[in-house]
Design a protein around this motif. Structure first.
Motif, short mmCIF file in Angstrom:
data_model
loop_
_atom_site.label_atom_id
_atom_site.label_comp_id
_atom_site.label_asym_id
_atom_site.label_seq_id
_atom_site.Cartn_x
_atom_site.Cartn_y
_atom_site.Cartn_z
N GLU A 70 15.90 -8.79 -8.28
CA GLU A 70 16.71 -8.22 -7.20
C GLU A 70 16.87 -6.72 -7.36
O GLU A 70 16.97 -5.97 -6.37
CB GLU A 70 18.08 -8.88 -7.16
N GLU A 71 16.91 -6.25 -8.61
CA GLU A 71 17.05 -4.81 -8.84
C GLU A 71 15.76 -4.05 -8.56
O GLU A 71 15.79 -2.83 -8.34
CB GLU A 71 17.48 -4.56 -10.29
N LEU A 72 14.64 -4.76 -8.56
CA LEU A 72 13.35 -4.09 -8.43
C LEU A 72 12.78 -4.16 -7.02
O LEU A 72 12.27 -3.16 -6.50
CB LEU A 72 12.34 -4.71 -9.41
N THR A 73 12.80 -5.33 -6.41
CA THR A 73 12.11 -5.52 -5.14
C THR A 73 12.74 -4.68 -4.03
O THR A 73 13.95 -4.46 -3.99
CB THR A 73 12.11 -7.00 -4.73
N PRO B 222 0.81 -1.23 0.00
CA PRO B 222 0.00 0.00 0.00
C PRO B 222 0.84 1.27 0.00
O PRO B 222 0.32 2.35 -0.31
CB PRO B 222 -0.84 -0.13 1.28
N ALA B 223 2.14 1.17 0.33
CA ALA B 223 3.05 2.32 0.25
C ALA B 223 3.76 2.37 -1.10
O ALA B 223 4.68 3.18 -1.28
CB ALA B 223 4.06 2.25 1.38
N PHE B 224 3.35 1.50 -2.04
CA PHE B 224 3.87 1.46 -3.41
C PHE B 224 5.32 0.97 -3.47
O PHE B 224 6.07 1.33 -4.37
CB PHE B 224 3.73 2.80 -4.11
N ASN C 279 10.76 1.72 -3.88
CA ASN C 279 9.52 2.40 -4.20
C ASN C 279 9.37 2.49 -5.70
O ASN C 279 10.33 2.72 -6.43
CB ASN C 279 9.49 3.80 -3.57
N LEU C 280 8.15 2.29 -6.18
CA LEU C 280 7.91 2.28 -7.62
C LEU C 280 8.41 3.54 -8.29
O LEU C 280 8.98 3.50 -9.39
CB LEU C 280 6.40 2.11 -7.88
N PHE C 281 8.26 4.68 -7.65
CA PHE C 281 8.61 5.95 -8.28
C PHE C 281 10.11 6.26 -8.17
O PHE C 281 10.63 7.06 -8.92
CB PHE C 281 7.76 7.08 -7.69
#
Length: 400
Positions: free
Chosen positions: A44-47, A24-26, A50-52
């Protein structure tokens, strides 16, 4: 969440749609292989990012639109579509060479057992081919027009969804308003009463028809119906004022005519009350008498246990506030036998466009004679079947 034995993580991994799982915190909690391949990033680079922060944009309007979409998912707990986003992606076989690509994000909530948003599924629909449909030499203006058309279509989807939700909320408010203004009737000391109302179709579940059943001091009770001109919230607002005024007046004056006199004078000060019709009756169960007065309303019906139906039409005057000057209204009395049924109703029960009202009154009389053995509740349901869905309807049935 589904049939036993289904591996939903395997489905997530195999899905051809590029998908992220967000908190919920993106914050990115997981990314499926399709997403990793599409954007050239490993899990690994993504998780944990924060999406932004993971995908900063030069154009501030793009993340702002995506953030707004995700906030709507949290607030409304329903799916939402954001406007397009674009990323410069490094070509796998050409290090240092980046290609601009375009996506449309679709965001959907995953709710916990308490109905709260526990996760957000963020899926990308690539629209690069749509944007660059004419090839690498496409005219810049044409590309911008394609992007604008696509973005506007997505915005229209979101506007339509907001309108749908707003209409749903308005319907809930309107229904609560109508139920508050038309509560269930008070129990009568000696007789069984049933009430029904049905707004016309496409009127937000509200209408200008009303009913009232009131136990009076001394053992008598009052029964009334009325009909405000028009449909919807405006008519319902006027209805609420007039119904309350008549219900209060019949408790303190001597008889139905005096009650309608007071209501007529009050209606002259209420916007939208002109030409409202109403009928007020008072039942004396000890003397088996009904005293009544009508302001331009269809006549109450008395259905005897022998199947003979009488219409109480001896005390009819113009609708409320219709006469230039206020004049006292007439009043009449009718006797009844045990087992008789009194029915008050609005014009939606008997009137049909292009048809003489006498035919509608005859249909009502025939239905009452045919179903005279039914209880009040079942008879009320049957009478509602006489009307059309295009008009408001209200019915009061009292078994005497």
């Amino acid at each position: 969440m589904g049939e036993p034995g289904i591996d939903y993580h395997a489905i997530f991994e195999a899905s051809p749609s590029a998908t992220l799982v967000l908190s919920p915190a993106f914050v990115i909690l997981d990314a499926n292989p399709a997403y990793q391949q599409l954007l050239g990033r490993t899990r690994e680079e993504l998780t944990g990012r924060n999406l932004f922060d993971a995908f900063p944009q030069e154009d501030a309007s793009e993340p702002a639109d995506l953030q707004a979409s995700l906030r709507r998912v949290l607030e409304n707990r329903t799916q939402d579509v954001a406007g397009f986003v674009r990323h410069a992606i490094e070509e796998p076989d050409r290090p240092g060479v980046f290609t601009e690509r375009y996506w449309s994000p679709v965001n959907a909530p995953v709710l916990d057992s308490g109905g709260r948003v526990a996760l957000v599924v963020h899926r990308l629909e690539e629209i690069t081919d749509l944007v660059l449909a004419s090839g690498p030499d496409v005219d810049h203006r044409r590309r911008q027009m394609q992007l604008e058309l696509y973005t506007r279509s997505r915005e229209l989807q979101r506007v339509n969804e907001r309108l749908r939700k707003a209409n749903a909320r308005e319907r809930q408010v309107a229904l609560a308003l109508q139920e508050a203004m038309l509560p269930a009737p008070q129990p009568l000391a000696h007789h069984e009463a049933a009430v029904r109302y049905r707004p016309a179709v496409n009127t937000l579940n509200v209408c200008g028809d009303w009913y009232d059943v009131t136990q009076l001091s001394g053992g008598d009770y009052a029964v009334a119906v009325g009909d405000v001109v028009g449909h919807g919230l405006a008519a319902a607002g006027v209805m609420g004022q007039l119904r309350s005024a008549l219900s209060a007046t019949i408790r303190v004056v001597d008889g139905p005519a005096a009650a309608l006199d007071g209501l007529d004078m009050y209606a002259r000060s209420v916007d939208g009350a002109l030409s409202t019709t109403a009928v007020q009756a008072v039942v004396d169960p000890d003397g088996r008498r009904i005293t009544y007065s009508s302001a331009g309303h269809p006549p109450p019906a008395l259905a005897g246990p022998d199947g003979i139906v009488r219409f109480l039409d001896a005390a009819t005057d113009p609708p409320l506030a219709a006469a230039p000057d206020h004049t006292p209204r007439p009043q009449a009395t009718a006797g009844y036998n045990e087992g008789t049924t009194l029915v008050l109703y609005t014009d939606g029960v008997v009137e049909r466009r292009g048809e003489d009202i006498d035919r509608g009154l005859r249909r009502l009389a025939d239905r009452l004679a045919e179903h005279r053995s039914l209880g009040a509740e079942d008879l009320a349901d049957s009478l509602m079947g006489l009307g059309l869905a295009t008009d408001d309807m209200a019915v009061v049935v009292v078994r005497l």
